[in-house]
Motif scaffolding. Structure first.
Motif, PDB file in Angstrom:
ATOM      1  N   LYS A  40       0.806  -1.224   0.000  1.00  0.00           N
ATOM      2  CA  LYS A  40       0.000   0.000   0.000  1.00  0.00           C
ATOM      3  C   LYS A  40       0.841   1.276   0.000  1.00  0.00           C
ATOM      4  N   ALA A  41       2.131   1.134  -0.247  1.00  0.00           N
ATOM      5  CA  ALA A  41       2.972   2.324  -0.389  1.00  0.00           C
ATOM      6  C   ALA A  41       4.131   1.970  -1.306  1.00  0.00           C
ATOM      7  N   TYR A  42       4.617   2.964  -2.025  1.00  0.00           N
ATOM      8  CA  TYR A  42       5.728   2.723  -2.957  1.00  0.00           C
ATOM      9  C   TYR A  42       6.641   3.933  -3.027  1.00  0.00           C
ATOM     10  N   VAL A  43       7.882   3.647  -3.372  1.00  0.00           N
ATOM     11  CA  VAL A  43       8.863   4.717  -3.544  1.00  0.00           C
ATOM     12  C   VAL A  43       8.744   5.219  -4.973  1.00  0.00           C
ATOM     13  N   ASP A  44       8.627   6.519  -5.103  1.00  0.00           N
ATOM     14  CA  ASP A  44       8.477   7.132  -6.425  1.00  0.00           C
ATOM     15  C   ASP A  44       9.678   8.014  -6.698  1.00  0.00           C
ATOM     16  N   THR A  65      -2.632  10.140 -13.777  1.00  0.00           N
ATOM     17  CA  THR A  65      -1.853   9.115 -14.468  1.00  0.00           C
ATOM     18  C   THR A  65      -0.972   8.414 -13.449  1.00  0.00           C
ATOM     19  N   GLU A  66      -0.960   7.109 -13.510  1.00  0.00           N
ATOM     20  CA  GLU A  66      -0.155   6.374 -12.542  1.00  0.00           C
ATOM     21  C   GLU A  66       1.329   6.523 -12.842  1.00  0.00           C
ATOM     22  N   SER A  67       2.104   6.670 -11.798  1.00  0.00           N
ATOM     23  CA  SER A  67       3.551   6.754 -11.964  1.00  0.00           C
ATOM     24  C   SER A  67       4.081   5.384 -12.362  1.00  0.00           C
ATOM     25  N   PRO A  68       5.105   5.338 -13.209  1.00  0.00           N
ATOM     26  CA  PRO A  68       5.704   4.040 -13.558  1.00  0.00           C
ATOM     27  C   PRO A  68       6.204   3.298 -12.307  1.00  0.00           C
ATOM     28  N   CYS A  69       6.553   4.023 -11.262  1.00  0.00           N
ATOM     29  CA  CYS A  69       7.086   3.388 -10.041  1.00  0.00           C
ATOM     30  C   CYS A  69       6.016   2.671  -9.219  1.00  0.00           C
ATOM     31  N   ARG A  70       4.760   2.938  -9.556  1.00  0.00           N
ATOM     32  CA  ARG A  70       3.657   2.355  -8.790  1.00  0.00           C
ATOM     33  C   ARG A  70       3.683   0.832  -8.827  1.00  0.00           C
ATOM     34  N   LYS A  71       4.322   0.284  -9.860  1.00  0.00           N
ATOM     35  CA  LYS A  71       4.314  -1.175 -10.025  1.00  0.00           C
ATOM     36  C   LYS A  71       5.428  -1.861  -9.237  1.00  0.00           C
ATOM     37  N   ARG A  72       6.236  -1.101  -8.570  1.00  0.00           N
ATOM     38  CA  ARG A  72       7.343  -1.711  -7.830  1.00  0.00           C
ATOM     39  C   ARG A  72       6.840  -2.733  -6.824  1.00  0.00           C
ATOM     40  N   THR A  73       7.623  -3.788  -6.602  1.00  0.00           N
ATOM     41  CA  THR A  73       7.217  -4.812  -5.637  1.00  0.00           C
ATOM     42  C   THR A  73       7.529  -4.333  -4.226  1.00  0.00           C
ATOM     43  N   PRO A  74       6.843  -4.888  -3.234  1.00  0.00           N
ATOM     44  CA  PRO A  74       7.150  -4.530  -1.845  1.00  0.00           C
ATOM     45  C   PRO A  74       8.650  -4.680  -1.552  1.00  0.00           C
ATOM     46  N   ASP A  75       9.298  -5.694  -2.047  1.00  0.00           N
ATOM     47  CA  ASP A  75      10.732  -5.871  -1.757  1.00  0.00           C
ATOM     48  C   ASP A  75      11.567  -4.735  -2.313  1.00  0.00           C
ATOM     49  N   GLU A  76      11.269  -4.372  -3.545  1.00  0.00           N
ATOM     50  CA  GLU A  76      11.992  -3.240  -4.152  1.00  0.00           C
ATOM     51  C   GLU A  76      11.763  -1.980  -3.317  1.00  0.00           C
ATOM     52  N   ASN A  77      10.503  -1.779  -2.938  1.00  0.00           N
ATOM     53  CA  ASN A  77      10.155  -0.574  -2.164  1.00  0.00           C
ATOM     54  C   ASN A  77      10.833  -0.564  -0.794  1.00  0.00           C
ATOM     55  N   LEU A  78      10.845  -1.733  -0.164  1.00  0.00           N
ATOM     56  CA  LEU A  78      11.497  -1.816   1.154  1.00  0.00           C
ATOM     57  C   LEU A  78      12.962  -1.435   1.042  1.00  0.00           C
ATOM     58  N   ASP A  79      13.599  -1.959   0.006  1.00  0.00           N
ATOM     59  CA  ASP A  79      15.020  -1.673  -0.198  1.00  0.00           C
ATOM     60  C   ASP A  79      15.241  -0.181  -0.439  1.00  0.00           C
ATOM     61  N   LEU A  80      14.434   0.400  -1.334  1.00  0.00           N
ATOM     62  CA  LEU A  80      14.624   1.822  -1.667  1.00  0.00           C
ATOM     63  C   LEU A  80      14.298   2.727  -0.476  1.00  0.00           C
ATOM     64  N   PHE A  81      13.251   2.380   0.244  1.00  0.00           N
ATOM     65  CA  PHE A  81      12.849   3.221   1.379  1.00  0.00           C
ATOM     66  C   PHE A  81      13.919   3.173   2.467  1.00  0.00           C
ATOM     67  N   GLU A  82      14.456   1.981   2.663  1.00  0.00           N
ATOM     68  CA  GLU A  82      15.522   1.860   3.662  1.00  0.00           C
ATOM     69  C   GLU A  82      16.737   2.695   3.248  1.00  0.00           C
ATOM     70  N   ARG A  83      16.996   2.698   1.958  1.00  0.00           N
ATOM     71  CA  ARG A  83      18.143   3.487   1.489  1.00  0.00           C
ATOM     72  C   ARG A  83      17.848   4.989   1.561  1.00  0.00           C
ATOM     73  N   MET A  84      16.600   5.355   1.342  1.00  0.00           N
ATOM     74  CA  MET A  84      16.218   6.765   1.567  1.00  0.00           C
ATOM     75  C   MET A  84      16.520   7.123   3.027  1.00  0.00           C
ATOM     76  N   HIS A  85      16.097   6.235   3.892  1.00  0.00           N
ATOM     77  CA  HIS A  85      16.280   6.403   5.329  1.00  0.00           C
ATOM     78  C   HIS A  85      17.767   6.471   5.699  1.00  0.00           C
ATOM     79  N   ASN A  86      18.578   5.691   4.981  1.00  0.00           N
ATOM     80  CA  ASN A  86      20.013   5.671   5.294  1.00  0.00           C
ATOM     81  C   ASN A  86      20.778   6.855   4.717  1.00  0.00           C
ATOM     82  N   GLY A  87      20.089   7.694   3.993  1.00  0.00           N
ATOM     83  CA  GLY A  87      20.752   8.899   3.485  1.00  0.00           C
ATOM     84  C   GLY A  87      21.458   8.719   2.163  1.00  0.00           C
ATOM     85  N   GLU A  88      21.090   7.690   1.407  1.00  0.00           N
ATOM     86  CA  GLU A  88      21.799   7.448   0.143  1.00  0.00           C
ATOM     87  C   GLU A  88      21.380   8.397  -0.976  1.00  0.00           C
ATOM     88  N   PHE A  89      20.225   9.057  -0.815  1.00  0.00           N
ATOM     89  CA  PHE A  89      19.719   9.860  -1.930  1.00  0.00           C
ATOM     90  C   PHE A  89      19.598  11.333  -1.538  1.00  0.00           C
TER      91      PHE A  89
END
Ligand code: ATP
Ligand code: MG
Length: 562
Positions: A121-125, A144-168
């Motif tokens: 129910k949430a995704y990294v865009d 219009t749906e963002s292309p990122c909306r289709k990301r899998t929970p695993d992909e999102n978890l990884d990206l969100f964690e990296r957002m959290h870790n300051g990578e971006f």
């Protein structure tokens, strides 16, 4: 709060609360919160929210928390936290130690965000803020749906964690709720829940570089604190479905906070947004947040308003479901009503005109007794020195007066308050300019209080100060901060600041009775016939400074009708 409240019909929020209590919703508890963002000093509009939130808790034996909504590190500061606490206490409310911060919940909010991602129910865009708002579309057509909306929970978890870790870097990615890009409510079109901000937070320091958005933080904070009625202003009405959606994702059991909206308080001739008030401060249009012309609580306090008068004002204004604008005059009316009861009466001549009483002995001095407050006998009396030379108001003398002018004029009599009846015998003018230098009078010795002529009637009583004993004091007179009722009504090419009233402050040197140097700096005063006044914080025993809180009558309304 007031006793009369018991007889008043319920307002719509009270109706909702009483119905919730009847239905035993949330175990019939009432728990509210006042949620300021510590990005500025609070103003009279916030006072409305404070009186409402704390007031409902008081009325229904509930609780009210103070919660700092500190989710935006860039504009927030502890200076504001401290001032907000001081101002709430001054208004007469207390959070009984329940001082909370949305930032205390950052860990929990992060955990819940991970949970949302896992639920799909949430995704990294990675689209930019501009693209997101463009793709969101318009209310009448699906977005219009963002292309990122289709990301899998695993992909999102990884990206969100990296957002959290300051990578971006800032602005490169956001976490969005996956709700409905076709919803007619734009706030439901995959709202942003987290953004990247590499900024130091006044409480969490450098721990976080992602910060939750209001919509993700507010309802969840309400939930954590056990809030039952989340009272907020109308602009959040369209956020309510999102408020409920977010809660439904994380809540267990049947307890739910409920958001209820009311119309914000707007007052004419002023501005109320903190962003604008900050601009007035930073750009030097006023002397600070507590400038007595500001609608801030600290400004009103410095101006001489009492908490009682502000609470009464909020009470009279009442609750509405539609935006409206209240006249500043109503706030002044409430100030007068309270100050009349508590203000000590003093005599101060704002625009002095010298008078000489020719038949009064040169070296004689008398102490005249005067009531401190006719509305409150317990306030006692004081003495005022009287002597041969006095000051009266320039406006209380006219050389060539129309028929209806009952004050001093050649040949006429007036009573000097708490002293004698005097008669004007002569006018001394500067021969070269014609300007009046002083007025000559005689006094009637029998007209002092306690003597035979004390009750002799004359048409006017005026105030005065003994010249020999007078204190030179600084008096600051105020007018509206803006010249237009709606400061946003501007000529093309100009902004709201062009409507600032250049005459909003007048500083004069006045002649005051000597008692004032001994008076308690916290007292409120009525300078007879001149209005209600208080000591300014700039005042020292060597240099007394007063602010006029408000005039005695609504003379301003008269002027504006001309
Ligand atoms: P501003 O527009 O002045 O910046 P704000 O709404 O951003 O105000 P907050 O610190 O978020 O300020 O407000 C704290 C609470 O006070 C909120 O619940 C808000 O709805 C309420 N509030 C703010 N302004 C007013 C107002 N003019 N009348 C009534 N309530 C208000
Ligand atoms: Mg706000």
């Amino acid at each position: 709060m007031g006793t009369e409240e018991n007889n008043k019909p319920l307002n719509f929020i009270e109706e909702i609360i009483e119905e919730d209590i009847r239905n035993k919703k949330n175990d019939a508890r009432v728990h509210t919160r006042f949620p300021p963002e510590p990005n500025g000093y609070i103003h009279i509009g916030h006072a409305k929210s404070i009186c409402l939130n704390f007031g409902m808790a008081q009325k229904y034996n509930g609780k009210c928390n103070l919660r700092f909504d500190d989710t935006n590190p860039v504009t927030e500061d502890v200076e504001y936290v401290d001032s907000i606490k001081e101002d709430i206490h001054w208004l007469g409310f207390d959070w009984e130690g329940r001082e909370y911060y949305a930032s205390d919940y950052f860990d929990k909010l992060y955990e819940w965000a991970l949970q949302l991602i896992r639920m799909g129910k949430a995704y990294v865009d990675d689209t930019t803020a501009g693209e997101i708002s463009e793709l969101r579309g318009v209310p009448t057509q699906p977005g219009t749906e963002s292309p990122c909306r289709k990301r899998t929970p695993d992909e999102n978890l990884d990206l969100f964690e990296r957002m959290h870790n300051g990578e971006f870097p800032d602005g490169s990615r956001v976490l969005r709720a996956k709700i409905d890009m076709a919803s007619p409510n734009m706030h439901m079109r995959d709202p942003v829940l987290y953004r990247i901000k590499h900024a130091n937070h006044h409480r969490t320091g450098d721990k976080w570089c992602i910060y939750p958005m209001y919509d993700w933080a507010h309802g969840q904070s309400d939930y954590i604190e056990g809030i039952t009625h989340s009272l907020c202003t109308l602009e959040f009405e369209v956020h309510r479905p999102l408020y409920d959606w977010c809660l439904n994702q994380i809540a267990e059991g049947s307890y739910r906070p409920r958001q209820i909206e009311f119309a914000r308080l707007n007052i004419d001739y002023t501005v109320m947004s903190k962003r604008r008030l900050l601009q007035l401060v930073n750009e030097g249009y006023v002397t600070g947040w507590d400038d007595p012309r500001m609608p801030t609580i600290c400004g009103l306090r410095r101006r001489g308003y009492t908490p009682e008068s502000i609470r009464n004002f909020v009470d009279i204004v009442g609750l509405a479901k539609r935006e409206n604008v209240i006249g500043f005059g109503l706030l002044e009316f409430c100030a007068r009503e309270h100050l009349n009861k508590i203000a000590l009466r003093r005599m101060v001549v704002l625009k002095p005109l010298k008078i000489v009483i020719d038949n009064y002995p040169d070296d004689r001095e008398e102490d005249m007794e005067a009531e401190n407050n006719p509305e409150d006998i317990a306030a006692g009396t004081r003495t005022i020195p009287f002597s041969k030379e006095l000051y009266i108001e320039q406006d209380d003398f006219l050389e060539e007066a129309p028929k209806k002018f009952y004050r001093l004029t050649p040949g006429s009599e007036v009573r000097l308050k708490n002293a004698y009846i005097i008669k004007c015998t002569d006018v001394d003018k500067d021969p070269s300019t014609g300007a009046i230098r002083e007025i000559h009078c005689t006094f009637d010795p029998e007209t002092r209080s306690g003597l035979a002529g004390a009750n002799r009637k004359v048409k006017a009583t005026i105030h005065w100060v003994s010249a020999r004993h007078a204190l030179d004091v600084e008096v600051r007179l105020y007018d509206r901060l803006f010249s237009k009722a709606d400061p946003d009504e501007v000529e093309s090419g100009k902004d709201w600041k062009s409507n600032l009233n250049p005459g909003s402050l007048t500083v004069i040197t006045a002649k005051a009775e000597p008692q004032l140097v001994q008076d308690n700096p916290d007292n409120k005063f009525q300078f007879l016939r001149m209005g209600y006044f208080c000591f300014d914080k700039d005042s020292t025993p060597q240099h007394l400074v007063f602010n006029r809180t408000v005039t005695l009558k609504d003379d301003w309304a008269k002027i504006s009708k001309k």
